[in-house]
Design an enzyme around this catalytic site. Sequence first.
Site: not given
Ligand code: FCB
Length: 446
Positions: A83, A127, A172, A298, A300, A352
């Site tokens: 990607r 992006h 995002e 994405n 986290y 992500e």
């Molecule tokens: C996301 C972004 C990516 C990177 C990660 C840690 O929000 O899409 O570019 O910065 O966080």
Amino acid sequence: MTHATPIRRDTFPNDFVWGVATSAFQIEGASEADGKGTSIWDDFCRLPNAIADSSNGTVACDHYSKWESDLDLVSSLGVDAYRFSISWPRVQPKGSGKFNETGFAFYDRLIDGMLARGLKPYCTLNHWDLPSGLQTSGGWSNRDTVQRFVDYACEVNSRFGNRLVSICTHNEPWVIAVLGHQTGSFAPGATSRLLAMQVAHNLLLSHGLTVTALRQLGCKASLGIVLNMSPSEGAQPNAADTAMAELEFGINVRWYLEPLLLGNYPSDVWKHLSTDVPTVAAGDMDCICAPLDFLGINYYMRTVVSADPTWKQRVPPENCTDMGWEIYPQGLSQLLLRLHHDYDLPPIVITENGAAFQDEVNEGSVHDSRRQEYLASHLIALNNAMHQGVRVDGYFIWSLLDNFEWSSGYTKRFGIVHVDYPSQQRILKDSAYWYRDFCNKKNSRK
Ligand code: FCB
């Protein structure tokens, strides 16, 4: 090497797509090479105190010249897909008008390079590196930018559409809208909630128009968008905190997801925003909810909120990444199961997932066991959700390389490959070897 948490590739479907992710501004460098225009991130980096280490994307990982050996690295991992994103100002320096052939030639080589190595190209069109020329007239807050984006997307499609497996319009939109236009911590650094909400709307609209336009042009790539998502939980299991968590999820997730899936903004958030709601023209919502081939997520962390303004979340350092983000893999299952329950979802791709840690190079090795554990535990969580019925088609680690982490500059390392910035040398971390071993355990179930 340790394998603290076993997870096997063959517990996922045969055709599940494994990959790694990057983005143009964070790795390419060559910010003024070969006719590239400036982006709002080039400009933002010049503002005092905008970037933690006062750095910028001028060199980054020098991927613009190292792309071939970087693709060799990707290929050596045994993944299926890569990607990447296209820098809009590299291929259309001002964001409107003339295209830059040298810029397009770079992505032409890159995409062919992926295909030659058997890697599926997953392309992101935006992006975050909007051409500065468009920011002069308001950037994403100006409805005119919507059409500029559709034109750019159609041009990319005419050149690469038949070689791309997947096209994501925006990465995002919440970040662009809220961090870029409300808190001001990201480019372009504006601080108005009303502006942020208009930006979010224009991004969604440009997404919908692009998907429709590309389909009309016969584009065969899978078309979608990437949203950042965290499940929200109340600090205490009481009514006030629970309501607060639901509003938080509404503001950060449902506000983007429901227009895309249902063609409506969620009414609770609309009410909450009061006079800061966007201007919506007739027909916009129908455009925005053009059917998605995939929804990129994405993931986290989770967010925890409280109705008590004095409350502060305290996460023990061992449960945090270097970003200060809580490590909470079960949140990924919770999120996916909730979405599966609440909506009629298109296929999901985890576009992500990853973690920043302060890695050290030790005699040519990087023993990043915490990253490896982070990734493995999230794969288990993903697998759990899939076994409970959620359709997920792929998973991408953020990131292939340590890179320019936006307002954190080069202080945060997300890569499974270490980058020594002065020498631009790449060193595979233990997590890269772990992922390689994981990917190379070919599926035995046919
Ligand atoms: C996301 C972004 C990516 C990177 C990660 C840690 O929000 O899409 O570019 O910065 O966080």
